[in-house]
Scaffold this active site. Sequence first.
Site, PDB file in Angstrom:
ATOM      1  N   PHE A   1      19.169   0.712 -27.777  1.00  0.00           N
ATOM      2  CA  PHE A   1      17.715   0.638 -27.829  1.00  0.00           C
ATOM      3  C   PHE A   1      17.184   0.122 -29.160  1.00  0.00           C
ATOM      4  O   PHE A   1      15.978   0.147 -29.400  1.00  0.00           O
ATOM      5  CB  PHE A   1      17.106   2.001 -27.486  1.00  0.00           C
ATOM      6  CG  PHE A   1      17.297   2.367 -26.043  1.00  0.00           C
ATOM      7  CD1 PHE A   1      16.598   1.699 -25.052  1.00  0.00           C
ATOM      8  CD2 PHE A   1      18.203   3.342 -25.663  1.00  0.00           C
ATOM      9  CE1 PHE A   1      16.781   2.001 -23.717  1.00  0.00           C
ATOM     10  CE2 PHE A   1      18.389   3.662 -24.327  1.00  0.00           C
ATOM     11  CZ  PHE A   1      17.682   2.983 -23.350  1.00  0.00           C
ATOM     12  N   SER A   2      18.091  -0.343 -30.004  1.00  0.00           N
ATOM     13  CA  SER A   2      17.676  -1.025 -31.229  1.00  0.00           C
ATOM     14  C   SER A   2      17.648  -2.533 -31.043  1.00  0.00           C
ATOM     15  O   SER A   2      16.736  -3.209 -31.505  1.00  0.00           O
ATOM     16  CB  SER A   2      18.626  -0.678 -32.381  1.00  0.00           C
ATOM     17  OG  SER A   2      18.553   0.694 -32.707  1.00  0.00           O
TER      18      SER A   2
ATOM     19  N   ARG B   1      23.578   4.636 -28.449  1.00  0.00           N
ATOM     20  CA  ARG B   1      24.620   4.043 -29.291  1.00  0.00           C
ATOM     21  C   ARG B   1      24.211   2.668 -29.818  1.00  0.00           C
ATOM     22  O   ARG B   1      25.020   1.754 -29.926  1.00  0.00           O
ATOM     23  CB  ARG B   1      25.952   3.974 -28.543  1.00  0.00           C
ATOM     24  CG  ARG B   1      26.451   5.359 -28.119  1.00  0.00           C
ATOM     25  CD  ARG B   1      27.866   5.356 -27.623  1.00  0.00           C
ATOM     26  NE  ARG B   1      28.284   6.708 -27.248  1.00  0.00           N
ATOM     27  CZ  ARG B   1      28.752   7.628 -28.087  1.00  0.00           C
ATOM     28  NH1 ARG B   1      28.862   7.336 -29.361  1.00  0.00           N
ATOM     29  NH2 ARG B   1      29.107   8.821 -27.664  1.00  0.00           N
TER      30      ARG B   1
ATOM     31  N   TYR C   1      35.611  12.810 -37.974  1.00  0.00           N
ATOM     32  CA  TYR C   1      35.095  11.495 -38.336  1.00  0.00           C
ATOM     33  C   TYR C   1      35.870  10.980 -39.544  1.00  0.00           C
ATOM     34  O   TYR C   1      35.721  11.466 -40.656  1.00  0.00           O
ATOM     35  CB  TYR C   1      33.606  11.550 -38.668  1.00  0.00           C
ATOM     36  CG  TYR C   1      32.728  12.030 -37.541  1.00  0.00           C
ATOM     37  CD1 TYR C   1      33.173  11.982 -36.214  1.00  0.00           C
ATOM     38  CD2 TYR C   1      31.453  12.531 -37.781  1.00  0.00           C
ATOM     39  CE1 TYR C   1      32.358  12.411 -35.177  1.00  0.00           C
ATOM     40  CE2 TYR C   1      30.636  12.958 -36.748  1.00  0.00           C
ATOM     41  CZ  TYR C   1      31.103  12.902 -35.455  1.00  0.00           C
ATOM     42  OH  TYR C   1      30.294  13.333 -34.417  1.00  0.00           O
TER      43      TYR C   1
ATOM     44  N   LEU D   1      19.626   6.686 -29.441  1.00  0.00           N
ATOM     45  CA  LEU D   1      19.312   5.268 -29.256  1.00  0.00           C
ATOM     46  C   LEU D   1      20.335   4.580 -28.365  1.00  0.00           C
ATOM     47  O   LEU D   1      20.494   3.360 -28.414  1.00  0.00           O
ATOM     48  CB  LEU D   1      19.231   4.559 -30.619  1.00  0.00           C
ATOM     49  CG  LEU D   1      18.106   5.032 -31.536  1.00  0.00           C
ATOM     50  CD1 LEU D   1      18.158   4.317 -32.876  1.00  0.00           C
ATOM     51  CD2 LEU D   1      16.746   4.818 -30.874  1.00  0.00           C
TER      52      LEU D   1
END
Length: 276
Positions: free
Chosen positions: A146-147, A143, A60, A141
């Site tokens: 679901f927000s 990615r 990352y 979620l």
Amino acid sequence: MAKVGRMKLGSQGLEVSQQGLGCMGMSAVYGPPKPEPDMVALIQHAVQSGVTFLDTADVYGPHTNEILIGKMGELKKLVEEGKIKYIGLSEASASTIRRAHAVHPITAVQIEWSLWTRDVEEEVIPTCRELGIGIVAYSPLGRGFFSSGSKLLDNLSQDDFRKALPRFQPENLESNKTIFERVNEMAAKKGCTPSQLALAWLHHQGNDVCPIPGTTKIENLNDNIGALSVKLTPQEMTELESFAAADVVKGGRYPDNLIPTWKNSDTPLLSSWKAV
């Protein structure tokens, strides 16, 4: 604010939060790196809220995410407490998990698991439970789907990895947005947010499951923690699952040949290895 519960992840006795914090988006993949002071403040807030599981990796950034995590000093505490001595796997198939576990007990397997990514329930999840291995659910979620549903794409930067994912392509998104609408409707009836409802579904899978929703905002972290207070009946669980059944979700997890997953990255047989 709901208190973050605790669980024992795997038979090896490694204690972590019932819900962790995915840190990938702070430094990579989801657009440019976020301001370091803001991310340090977020991490400190998470720890103060009771979150003790911070998910990171050297890829990352690369490399910058783990440096960022180290600035709150929590890794030093984990070393002093003797907790960094366990083995986990990510995106491993059932056969790979079994082979690795036979060599050394595996504490946790990290795998993508959410309302619209449930293929792991066929082999990977049962294998982990048979062997007493904890399950770390990443992208719980979807990615970010679901927000906020399809509106998510309106605010993504040009270099955000999600823009290349099949489920977010126009031809699939038009159908998939119905999934979010149904989840949002149920969330409204229960007095919670759609992201809390999606996380609650995972929490109800068992105490051996630890979702690691990622965020770069303190308010979202608080919202995610609130999911621990959302209770679901068996009927509600079934209804939620029907919203995102396999034949309803359009598009795969990744573009073909982009990233190996547990389905196409199984460890080669030992007989095929060449001596060094």
